[in-house]
Design a protein around this motif. Structure first.
Motif, mmCIF file in Angstrom:
data_model
loop_
_atom_site.group_PDB
_atom_site.id
_atom_site.type_symbol
_atom_site.label_atom_id
_atom_site.label_comp_id
_atom_site.label_asym_id
_atom_site.label_seq_id
_atom_site.Cartn_x
_atom_site.Cartn_y
_atom_site.Cartn_z
ATOM 1 N N GLU A 265 0.809 -1.210 0.000
ATOM 2 C CA GLU A 265 0.000 0.000 0.000
ATOM 3 C C GLU A 265 0.848 1.268 0.000
ATOM 4 O OE1 GLU A 265 -3.290 0.347 -0.500
ATOM 5 O OE2 GLU A 265 -3.339 -1.803 -0.816
ATOM 6 N N LYS A 266 2.138 1.150 -0.275
ATOM 7 C CA LYS A 266 2.972 2.341 -0.368
ATOM 8 C C LYS A 266 2.479 3.182 -1.527
ATOM 9 C CE LYS A 266 7.037 0.206 1.580
ATOM 10 N NZ LYS A 266 8.427 -0.200 1.360
ATOM 11 N N LYS A 267 2.616 4.479 -1.402
ATOM 12 C CA LYS A 267 2.121 5.393 -2.437
ATOM 13 C C LYS A 267 3.173 5.630 -3.511
ATOM 14 C CE LYS A 267 -1.734 6.167 -0.211
ATOM 15 N NZ LYS A 267 -3.035 5.876 -0.673
ATOM 16 N N SER B 40 -1.782 4.229 -4.515
ATOM 17 C CA SER B 40 -1.148 2.944 -4.230
ATOM 18 C C SER B 40 -1.219 2.061 -5.477
ATOM 19 C CB SER B 40 -1.856 2.240 -3.072
ATOM 20 O OG SER B 40 -3.152 1.810 -3.474
ATOM 21 N N MET B 41 -0.425 1.014 -5.500
ATOM 22 C CA MET B 41 -0.450 0.078 -6.620
ATOM 23 C C MET B 41 -1.851 -0.521 -6.758
ATOM 24 S SD MET B 41 1.095 -1.427 -9.096
ATOM 25 C CE MET B 41 2.827 -1.246 -8.833
ATOM 26 N N LYS B 42 -2.481 -0.828 -5.643
ATOM 27 C CA LYS B 42 -3.830 -1.391 -5.671
ATOM 28 C C LYS B 42 -4.808 -0.411 -6.331
ATOM 29 C CE LYS B 42 -7.123 -3.646 -2.596
ATOM 30 N NZ LYS B 42 -7.385 -4.044 -1.199
ATOM 31 N N GLN B 43 -4.714 0.861 -5.986
ATOM 32 C CA GLN B 43 -5.595 1.877 -6.580
ATOM 33 C C GLN B 43 -5.344 1.983 -8.091
ATOM 34 O OE1 GLN B 43 -4.285 5.017 -3.929
ATOM 35 N NE2 GLN B 43 -6.352 5.193 -3.071
ATOM 36 N N MET B 44 -4.071 1.953 -8.486
ATOM 37 C CA MET B 44 -3.749 2.067 -9.906
ATOM 38 C C MET B 44 -4.209 0.836 -10.679
ATOM 39 S SD MET B 44 -0.099 4.092 -10.002
ATOM 40 C CE MET B 44 0.776 3.077 -8.812
ATOM 41 N N THR C 81 -2.358 -16.434 -3.364
ATOM 42 C CA THR C 81 -3.446 -17.211 -3.948
ATOM 43 C C THR C 81 -4.356 -16.268 -4.728
ATOM 44 O OG1 THR C 81 -4.970 -16.907 -2.090
ATOM 45 C CG2 THR C 81 -3.401 -18.761 -1.936
ATOM 46 N N LYS C 82 -5.328 -16.834 -5.419
ATOM 47 C CA LYS C 82 -6.289 -16.019 -6.165
ATOM 48 C C LYS C 82 -6.993 -15.023 -5.245
ATOM 49 C CE LYS C 82 -7.348 -19.429 -9.729
ATOM 50 N NZ LYS C 82 -8.391 -20.255 -10.339
ATOM 51 N N ALA C 83 -7.186 -15.407 -3.999
ATOM 52 C CA ALA C 83 -7.857 -14.533 -3.032
ATOM 53 C C ALA C 83 -7.046 -13.269 -2.742
ATOM 54 C CB ALA C 83 -8.127 -15.286 -1.738
ATOM 55 N N ASP C 84 -5.747 -13.296 -3.013
ATOM 56 C CA ASP C 84 -4.883 -12.144 -2.773
ATOM 57 C C ASP C 84 -4.929 -11.127 -3.905
ATOM 58 O OD1 ASP C 84 -3.740 -13.086 -0.293
ATOM 59 O OD2 ASP C 84 -2.566 -14.502 -1.484
ATOM 60 N N LEU C 85 -5.486 -11.487 -5.045
ATOM 61 C CA LEU C 85 -5.494 -10.609 -6.211
ATOM 62 C C LEU C 85 -6.598 -9.563 -6.126
ATOM 63 C CD1 LEU C 85 -4.980 -13.261 -9.050
ATOM 64 C CD2 LEU C 85 -3.243 -11.923 -7.829
ATOM 65 N N VAL C 86 -6.376 -8.434 -6.798
ATOM 66 C CA VAL C 86 -7.430 -7.426 -6.869
ATOM 67 C C VAL C 86 -8.558 -7.987 -7.733
ATOM 68 C CG1 VAL C 86 -5.900 -5.454 -6.527
ATOM 69 C CG2 VAL C 86 -6.377 -6.237 -8.838
ATOM 70 N N PRO C 87 -9.797 -7.597 -7.476
ATOM 71 C CA PRO C 87 -10.910 -8.067 -8.291
ATOM 72 C C PRO C 87 -10.681 -7.726 -9.769
ATOM 73 C CG PRO C 87 -11.730 -6.978 -6.325
ATOM 74 C CD PRO C 87 -10.249 -6.729 -6.379
ATOM 75 N N GLY C 88 -10.877 -8.714 -10.612
ATOM 76 C CA GLY C 88 -10.701 -8.516 -12.047
ATOM 77 C C GLY C 88 -9.384 -9.054 -12.576
ATOM 78 N N ALA C 89 -8.398 -9.237 -11.712
ATOM 79 C CA ALA C 89 -7.125 -9.830 -12.138
ATOM 80 C C ALA C 89 -7.307 -11.333 -12.251
ATOM 81 C CB ALA C 89 -6.024 -9.510 -11.134
ATOM 82 N N VAL C 90 -6.608 -11.947 -13.199
ATOM 83 C CA VAL C 90 -6.707 -13.388 -13.387
ATOM 84 C C VAL C 90 -5.313 -14.005 -13.351
ATOM 85 C CG1 VAL C 90 -8.848 -13.292 -14.722
ATOM 86 C CG2 VAL C 90 -6.659 -13.206 -15.899
ATOM 87 N N VAL C 91 -5.260 -15.266 -12.962
ATOM 88 C CA VAL C 91 -4.008 -15.997 -12.946
ATOM 89 C C VAL C 91 -3.730 -16.492 -14.364
ATOM 90 C CG1 VAL C 91 -2.790 -17.999 -11.994
ATOM 91 C CG2 VAL C 91 -4.350 -16.675 -10.548
#
Length: 71
Positions: A4-6, A12-16, A41-51
């Protein structure tokens, strides 16, 4: 588990990543990289990202509309 570093832009990377996906971008995550960074795991990914897998990654690599690929 995304840090979550800016960034210099204040996001943050998650926001981007979320903004990129909302704008129609495709995020494909390397399964070996997930394993090597502590067992994500898949649960760690942001919604919409795929493995990534052969049926996901290869078509994306060779699509006519692929303009950016970051590895």
């Amino acid at each position: 588990r995304i840090p979550e570093k800016k960034h210099a832009n204040g996001k943050s990377m998650k926001q981007m990543l979320n903004a990129f996906i909302e704008a129609g971008g495709k995020v494909i995550v390397c399964p070996m990289c997930m394993k090597n960074v502590g067992g994500m795991t898949k649960a760690d990914l942001v919604p919409g990202a795929v493995v990534g897998a052969a049926d996901v990654t290869w078509p994306a690599l060779f699509a006519d509309d692929t303009t950016v690929l970051s590895y």
